[in-house]
Design a protein around this motif. Sequence first.
Motif, PDB file in Angstrom:
ATOM      1  N   GLU A   1      18.717  -4.070 -21.063  1.00  0.00           N
ATOM      2  CA  GLU A   1      17.943  -2.963 -20.475  1.00  0.00           C
ATOM      3  C   GLU A   1      16.380  -2.667 -21.107  1.00  0.00           C
ATOM      4  O   GLU A   1      15.629  -2.590 -20.246  1.00  0.00           O
ATOM      5  N   ALA A   2      16.354  -2.640 -22.588  1.00  0.00           N
ATOM      6  CA  ALA A   2      15.060  -2.492 -23.119  1.00  0.00           C
ATOM      7  C   ALA A   2      13.998  -3.653 -22.734  1.00  0.00           C
ATOM      8  O   ALA A   2      13.110  -3.370 -22.529  1.00  0.00           O
ATOM      9  N   LEU A   3      14.516  -4.890 -22.436  1.00  0.00           N
ATOM     10  CA  LEU A   3      13.755  -5.837 -22.099  1.00  0.00           C
ATOM     11  C   LEU A   3      13.230  -5.936 -20.690  1.00  0.00           C
ATOM     12  O   LEU A   3      12.150  -6.442 -20.400  1.00  0.00           O
ATOM     13  N   LYS A   4      14.135  -5.387 -19.825  1.00  0.00           N
ATOM     14  CA  LYS A   4      13.794  -5.065 -18.377  1.00  0.00           C
ATOM     15  C   LYS A   4      12.525  -4.400 -18.265  1.00  0.00           C
ATOM     16  O   LYS A   4      11.994  -4.145 -17.239  1.00  0.00           O
ATOM     17  N   ASN A   5      12.544  -3.305 -19.245  1.00  0.00           N
ATOM     18  CA  ASN A   5      11.295  -2.330 -19.331  1.00  0.00           C
ATOM     19  C   ASN A   5      10.286  -2.579 -20.327  1.00  0.00           C
ATOM     20  O   ASN A   5       9.511  -1.788 -20.691  1.00  0.00           O
ATOM     21  N   ALA A   6      10.096  -4.021 -20.510  1.00  0.00           N
ATOM     22  CA  ALA A   6       9.089  -4.544 -21.627  1.00  0.00           C
ATOM     23  C   ALA A   6       7.852  -4.629 -21.009  1.00  0.00           C
ATOM     24  O   ALA A   6       6.881  -5.081 -21.534  1.00  0.00           O
ATOM     25  N   GLY A   7       7.399  -4.490 -19.705  1.00  0.00           N
ATOM     26  CA  GLY A   7       6.245  -4.714 -19.242  1.00  0.00           C
ATOM     27  C   GLY A   7       5.091  -4.103 -19.947  1.00  0.00           C
ATOM     28  O   GLY A   7       5.197  -3.127 -20.075  1.00  0.00           O
ATOM     29  N   GLY A   8       4.092  -4.763 -20.310  1.00  0.00           N
ATOM     30  CA  GLY A   8       2.940  -4.032 -21.151  1.00  0.00           C
ATOM     31  C   GLY A   8       3.026  -3.979 -22.502  1.00  0.00           C
ATOM     32  O   GLY A   8       2.096  -3.589 -22.853  1.00  0.00           O
ATOM     33  N   VAL A   9       3.961  -4.560 -23.012  1.00  0.00           N
ATOM     34  CA  VAL A   9       4.179  -4.455 -24.356  1.00  0.00           C
ATOM     35  C   VAL A   9       3.087  -5.174 -25.241  1.00  0.00           C
ATOM     36  O   VAL A   9       2.776  -4.688 -26.119  1.00  0.00           O
ATOM     37  N   LEU A  10       2.649  -6.148 -24.634  1.00  0.00           N
ATOM     38  CA  LEU A  10       1.660  -7.044 -25.184  1.00  0.00           C
ATOM     39  C   LEU A  10       0.376  -6.196 -25.478  1.00  0.00           C
ATOM     40  O   LEU A  10      -0.287  -5.868 -26.315  1.00  0.00           O
ATOM     41  N   GLU A  11      -0.146  -5.328 -24.172  1.00  0.00           N
ATOM     42  CA  GLU A  11      -1.256  -4.803 -24.017  1.00  0.00           C
ATOM     43  C   GLU A  11      -1.276  -3.425 -25.102  1.00  0.00           C
ATOM     44  O   GLU A  11      -2.277  -2.830 -25.834  1.00  0.00           O
ATOM     45  N   GLU A  12       0.034  -2.934 -25.077  1.00  0.00           N
ATOM     46  CA  GLU A  12       0.327  -1.873 -26.002  1.00  0.00           C
ATOM     47  C   GLU A  12       0.050  -1.971 -27.288  1.00  0.00           C
ATOM     48  O   GLU A  12      -0.371  -1.316 -28.048  1.00  0.00           O
ATOM     49  N   THR A  13       0.767  -3.312 -27.786  1.00  0.00           N
ATOM     50  CA  THR A  13       0.875  -3.422 -29.101  1.00  0.00           C
ATOM     51  C   THR A  13      -0.555  -3.756 -29.563  1.00  0.00           C
ATOM     52  O   THR A  13      -1.014  -3.292 -30.739  1.00  0.00           O
TER      53      THR A  13
END
Length: 366
Positions: free
Chosen positions: A329-341
Motif C-alpha cells: 500500500e505504501a508503494l502504491k502511494n510512493a509517487g514523487g518520493v524522488l523529488e521529495e527526497t
Amino acid sequence: MADEYSINAEIKLNSNNFSKGINDCNKSLGNFEKTLGGAGKKVSSGLKSWGINLSQFGSQASSILGNFGLDISKLASKLGPKGQLVVALAGLGVAIGKLGRQMNEAVGEIAKGTGATGEALKGLEQSFKNVLTGGVRSSMQEVGTMVAEINTRFGSTGKDLETLTDKFDMFATVTGVNGKEAIDDVADVMKKWGISNEDTGKLLDQLTKASQDSGISVKTLTATLKQGKTIFTQFGMSTTKSIAFLESMAKAGINTESAMMGMRIALAKFTKEGKNAQTAFAEIGNAIKNATSDSEALKISIETFGDRAGAEMINVFRNGAMSVEEFEEALKNAGGVLEETEANTRTSKEALKEFGDSVKSMIGGV
C-alpha cells in the motif's frame, strides 16, 4: 575549489532575468576599474593574463557558450548584487576552457555509447544540452553516458529521453548507485516484467521508497526482481507486491537469498502436491501465524520453506513484522518520493551559491 564548481552540471538554470543581468553587467564593466580603484586594476590585469578582457567579457561569454549550444539567458540564477555578478562572470570566463573539454568528452561518450551519426547524433547532443540546461546533479561525462545508455536501452529520444535522463540522474544521486548501472538494472527488470517506458518513473519511486523504508539496497532489489520473476509470478505477485515482499523480508531480518531459496522450495512442494502456489502460500502463512506454539509454527515453516529459510520465515508471519500488504500500500502511494527526497537534500541552488562563493574567493586571490 574552483575546479569543483567551475562549471559543472549542478548549475540551476532558472532565471529569465539573466539576459538583463548580462546587459547591466556590460554597462558596469566599463566603470569596473574606476569603482574598485587600484584593486580593480590588479584584477583586470590578472584576468587579461589569462586571456580574459573584462570590457569584452559579456559578449565573449555569450558567444563561447552559444557555440556549445547553451543559452546564456538560462545559464544562471541570481548571484547577488551587481558587483558580485560581475565578479562571478569573470570567474566563469576562467572556466570556459574546462567547460569545453567536459562538453567534448560527454558528447564523445554519447557517440561511442550509441554509435549514432549525422542527424541522429545531433538530436542526442541537443537532448544532452537540454538536460544540462535544466540543471543536473552528476558530472557532464556521467550525464552523457546516461543519455547514451537510455537511448540504447529504452529507445528514447527527444523530450522522453531528457525526462528519463533527469529521473535516472536524480535516482542515482538519491540512492547512491552508479547511473549507468542503475539504467541497465532497471531496464532489465522492466523487460522481464513487461513494464512500459511510461511507468519508469513509478518504478524508480517504488525502488527508492522500498530502500528507504526497509534498508534493502536498490541493487539487491533489482537483482532479485530479475532473478526471481518466475517465482514471484507463480505466487501471484505483481512487481509492486514483489518489491513489498522483499521489503518485508528485509524488515524481518531475513537474508534475501535465504528468502528466495525458501520460496523455491515451497514452490516445488506445492507443485508436487498439485496445489495452487498463491492459495497454498496464503494458507501456510495463516497456519504459521495462528499456530498454538512457536515450536508448531517452526515445524510448519521448516516443512514448507526448508531448514535454512524455515527458521527465519516465521518472523514474517508470526512475530509482528510489517505485513507485505502494508508495504504494498505504501508503494502504491510512493509517487514523487524522488523529488521529495531531493528537495530535502542538497539542491542545485545551493550548488550554484557554492560555485559563486568559490569564484569570488578565487578572484579575491588574483
